[in-house]
Motif scaffolding. Structure first.
Motif, short mmCIF file in Angstrom:
data_model
loop_
_atom_site.label_atom_id
_atom_site.label_comp_id
_atom_site.label_asym_id
_atom_site.label_seq_id
_atom_site.Cartn_x
_atom_site.Cartn_y
_atom_site.Cartn_z
N VAL A 2 -42.30 37.46 -1.93
CA VAL A 2 -41.88 37.68 -3.30
C VAL A 2 -42.80 37.33 -4.23
CG1 VAL A 2 -40.06 37.13 -5.01
CG2 VAL A 2 -39.49 37.12 -2.39
N ARG A 3 -43.18 38.13 -5.29
CA ARG A 3 -44.23 38.30 -6.13
C ARG A 3 -43.49 37.20 -7.64
NH1 ARG A 3 -45.44 44.09 -7.20
NH2 ARG A 3 -43.49 44.17 -6.28
N ALA A 4 -44.10 35.89 -7.51
CA ALA A 4 -43.54 34.81 -8.49
C ALA A 4 -43.86 35.42 -9.95
CB ALA A 4 -44.37 33.49 -8.32
N CYS A 5 -44.72 36.25 -10.22
CA CYS A 5 -45.00 36.42 -11.64
C CYS A 5 -44.01 37.64 -12.18
CB CYS A 5 -46.49 37.01 -11.86
SG CYS A 5 -46.69 38.68 -11.04
N ILE A 6 -43.21 38.22 -11.22
CA ILE A 6 -42.41 39.35 -11.74
C ILE A 6 -40.95 39.00 -11.35
CG2 ILE A 6 -43.82 41.24 -12.30
CD1 ILE A 6 -43.17 42.36 -9.39
N GLY A 42 -53.22 31.21 -6.75
CA GLY A 42 -52.36 31.17 -7.89
C GLY A 42 -52.16 32.66 -8.49
N ILE A 43 -51.46 32.88 -9.48
CA ILE A 43 -51.34 33.89 -10.33
C ILE A 43 -52.73 34.46 -10.69
CG2 ILE A 43 -49.13 33.72 -11.18
CD1 ILE A 43 -50.53 33.56 -14.06
N TYR A 44 -53.09 36.00 -10.78
CA TYR A 44 -54.06 36.24 -11.30
C TYR A 44 -53.75 37.43 -12.55
CZ TYR A 44 -58.34 38.57 -12.49
OH TYR A 44 -59.55 38.93 -13.25
N CYS A 45 -52.89 38.55 -11.92
CA CYS A 45 -52.85 39.64 -12.91
C CYS A 45 -51.36 39.45 -13.66
CB CYS A 45 -52.56 40.93 -12.24
SG CYS A 45 -50.77 41.10 -11.42
N GLY A 46 -50.50 38.71 -13.25
CA GLY A 46 -49.27 38.41 -14.19
C GLY A 46 -48.54 39.40 -14.18
N ILE A 47 -48.50 40.55 -13.70
CA ILE A 47 -47.51 41.89 -13.94
C ILE A 47 -47.37 42.62 -12.69
CG2 ILE A 47 -48.20 42.24 -16.40
CD1 ILE A 47 -49.70 44.53 -15.55
N GLY A 48 -47.49 41.84 -11.48
CA GLY A 48 -47.05 42.51 -10.17
C GLY A 48 -47.84 43.22 -9.61
N HIS A 49 -49.11 43.35 -10.01
CA HIS A 49 -50.19 44.33 -9.18
C HIS A 49 -50.90 43.72 -8.22
CE1 HIS A 49 -50.44 47.17 -13.23
NE2 HIS A 49 -49.33 47.23 -12.49
N CYS A 50 -51.55 42.55 -8.30
CA CYS A 50 -52.41 41.94 -7.37
C CYS A 50 -51.79 41.19 -6.17
CB CYS A 50 -53.30 41.05 -8.01
SG CYS A 50 -52.60 39.47 -8.46
N TYR A 51 -50.68 40.71 -6.12
CA TYR A 51 -49.88 40.42 -5.03
C TYR A 51 -50.69 38.82 -4.68
CZ TYR A 51 -46.91 44.30 -4.05
OH TYR A 51 -46.08 45.32 -4.14
N GLU A 52 -51.28 38.11 -5.41
CA GLU A 52 -51.82 36.85 -5.29
C GLU A 52 -50.64 36.00 -5.47
OE1 GLU A 52 -55.22 35.48 -5.14
OE2 GLU A 52 -55.30 37.38 -3.93
N CYS A 53 -49.55 36.21 -6.21
CA CYS A 53 -48.67 35.15 -6.15
C CYS A 53 -47.33 35.22 -5.34
CB CYS A 53 -48.00 35.22 -7.70
SG CYS A 53 -47.30 36.72 -7.87
N ARG A 54 -47.61 35.85 -4.02
CA ARG A 54 -46.61 35.76 -3.21
C ARG A 54 -46.05 34.11 -2.72
NH1 ARG A 54 -50.70 38.67 -0.78
NH2 ARG A 54 -50.82 37.25 0.86
S1 FES Z 1 -50.07 37.64 -10.28
FE1 FES Z 1 -50.75 39.61 -9.53
S2 FES Z 1 -48.82 40.28 -8.55
FE2 FES Z 1 -48.43 38.20 -9.27
#
Ligand code: FES
Ligand SMILES: Cc1cc2nc3c(=O)[nH]c(=O)nc-3n(C[C@H](O)[C@H](O)[C@H](O)COP(=O)(O)OP(=O)(O)OC[C@H]3O[C@@H](n4cnc5c(N)ncnc54)[C@H](O)[C@@H]3O)c2cc1C
Lengths: 106, 422
Positions: A80-84, A59-71
């Motif tokens: 596509v990053r779901a958090c941004i 799922g999400i981790y960083c919430g601001i587009g850095h970690c790419y966990e939310c593809r």
């Molecule tokens: S949660 Fe880290 S990039 Fe989306």
């Protein structure tokens, strides 16, 4: 209910347009302009994709587009990053797992 | 693409500089990879009891909105969803995302802010585990709670602040815990270190959080010698703060279902595990560090200053770097709160204006005014992230003064790169 109602000033959730979207074949409602990940979380959906090899949920981790966990895949575009990425009406979103696992349901 | 001034980062520092510069008649382009301008201001929502009633609530999202309007009203161009991934000599920026290509700037301000240090906790890839920063943004900006019952891992001012914000938003916060002891967490997992740094925050900081904390940490616990015996759990805003208990594992089938905690000895050794606690989300805090990669790509020398949170670009009193026309402001120069970042942005704006417009005496006046405002913002700061920051800043100014007198010595630096006419 994870969505917080009321008393939130400027961008009060009540003032934003409610739109429909699809995630992994299921219909959901969210607010136009909020990140896809927020719309899904508000619907209780935390798993956005599965790890390519282990199949474990992510799922999400960083919430601001850095970690790419939310593809996720949005309207056919993968990665596509779901958090941004702001939610729009009638978006078709998928975790992309079916493709990875070689499952073709249709 | 060409612009008088390119600003990387639409946080409080970048936007404040943009407003200043546009009002001086310069063409300003602000670039930010997030889809809303405002940076880390967007997620901030807290009360500062030091302020007069009516001004106590700090709603970052609204402040960001006002800054953005002011900037746009003054003619600033803000490009969101656009990342700067490289900077070449001659202040040439490489962009990708919503806008891609190259941009050349007469002056460049790097206001990229801070990032969160990751603390790996076994099970942390499960959906429902997120950084405290993510929890803050989802709760305060997007208005969606991370979960119904949440545990916070990591004991520092930001973690405690976010725990309070979550509680205010109606989340049941089961507790704030240490990260698992071990090499990866180092000092973050040592009870005396944690208590020491928290109690120093409480001593000096008048802010919301720390007011509550001061009552607790004041008096006999102020001394870090922390006669730890007996001190293990206390409450902050009704949330248990576990000074001797770590989350050692996060468990769940497809998403977070529970945490397993264990006692931690005085010297940071893990003790026996306790029964699991049901939660549906976990927020992890590992502390903040300045995001200085771009400065390094731009050829600015970085200096390691632990008192400011990590490696920061060497800079002078007008926020100039040794690279001609390259300036820095905000958390890239050290971790501090948003009002300080805003004041630093204005100071950098004055520096850039002096540099580009050869503003002479008028420029000096603006610089002086901005510098005194920055000092005041520091005095009034509601949150102090690093208590030894003044020492860290002193180190930077000594290094800066040193390299001016002796450009060969000390810090690596290109020849003739110092040309800021101030
Ligand atoms: S949660 Fe880290 S990039 Fe989306
Ligand atoms: C998770 C987190 C929580 C915080 N919470 C608080 C708090 O509660 N209270 C408080 O006072 N302070 C808080 N802070 C400190 C915060 O950094 C400052 O308050 C303030 O926002 C710093 O302002 P800034 O302008 O330097 O950077 P930021 O506000 O961080 O803005 C920097 C901007 O630069 C953009 N950026 C970075 N690199 C690039 C690139 N390569 N290309 C394009 N854009 C880029 C980012 O997207 C971001 O929008 C927090 C910081 C973090 C990281």
């Amino acid at each position: 209910m994870l969505r917080i109602e009321g008393e939130c000033g400027q961008e009060d959730s009540r003032c934003r347009e409610e739109v429909e979207f699809v995630f992994d074949g299921r219909k959901f409602k969210g607010l136009a302009g909020e990140p896809i990940a927020a719309a899904l979380l508000a619907n209780g959906v935390r798993t956005l994709r599965r790890h390519e090899k282990s199949g474990r949920s992510r799922g999400i981790y960083c919430g601001i587009g850095h970690c790419y966990e939310c593809r996720v895949t949005v309207d056919g575009v993968p990665g596509v990053r779901a958090c941004i990425t702001p939610l729009r009406k009638d978006m078709v979103i998928s975790s992309g797992w079916e493709r990875v696992a070689g499952i073709h349901e249709n | 693409m060409k612009t008088d001034v390119a600003i990387v980062g639409a946080g409080p520092a970048g936007l404040s500089a943009a407003v200043f510069l546009a009002q001086k008649g310069l063409g300003v382009t602000v670039l930010d990879e997030y889809f809303i301008p405002g940076g880390r201001l967007l997620g901030q929502l807290f009360e500062n009891p030091q302020k007069p009633p009516g001004e106590r609530l700090w709603i970052g999202r609204d402040i960001a909105g006002k800054l953005k309007e002011e900037a746009c009203g003054s003619g600033v161009k803000i490009l969101t969803g656009t990342s700067v991934w490289n900077i070449a000599p001659g202040r040439r920026l490489y962009l990708s995302g919503a806008v891609s290509g190259e941009m050349e700037a007469g002056a460049l301000l790097l206001a990229t802010g801070a990032a969160e240090r990751a603390v790996p906790v076994p099970g942390w890839t499960l959906p429902g585990v997120m950084s405290v920063g993510a929890a803050q943004v989802f709760t305060n900006l997007h208005r969606v709670r991370p979960g119904k019952r949440v545990a916070v891992v990591g004991i520092d001012p930001l973690a405690i602040s976010v725990a309070g914000e979550l509680k205010k938003a109606g989340v049941e916060v089961v507790g704030i815990y240490l990260p698992p002891p071990g090499v990866l967490t180092g000092r973050l997992g040592m009870p005396p270190e944690v208590i020491g740094s928290l109690s120093r925050s409480a001593d000096m900081s008048p802010g919301a959080l720390l007011k509550a904390a001061a009552g607790i940490f004041g008096g006999r616990y102020r001394d870090l010698g922390a006669r730890l015996c007996g001190l293990s759990t206390m409450k902050i805003w009704g949330i248990p703060l576990h000074l001797r208990r770590a989350v050692v594992r996060i468990e769940g089938e497809d998403s977070v279902e529970r945490i397993v905690t264990a006692g931690v000895s005085h010297c940071g050794r893990q003790q026996e595990e306790c029964s699991a606690i049901d939660v549906d989300a976990v927020c992890i805090s590992g502390g903040l560090y300045p995001l200085a990669e771009l400065a390094s790509l731009a050829g600015c020398p970085l200096v390691d200053v632990p008192q400011l949170g990590g490696r920061v670009p060497l800079h002078g009193p007008a926020m100039e770097t040794p690279r001609a026309g390259v300036f820095v402001a905000g958390n890239i120069t050290g971790i501090e709160g948003a009002p300080v970042a805003m004041a630093q942005g204005t100071l950098a704006g004055a520096g850039i204006w002096s540099y580009l417009a050869k503003a002479g005496k008028a420029g000096e006046k603006e610089l002086e005014l901005a510098a005194s405002r920055l000092e005041r913002a520091r005095e009034e700061a509601p949150i102090k992230f690093f208590q030894e920051a003044p020492e860290g800043r002193k180190k930077i100014s000594l290094l800066w003064a040193g390299r001016k007198q002796n450009p060969e010595g000390g810090v690596p630096d290109g020849p003739q790169s110092y040309s800021v006419p101030l």
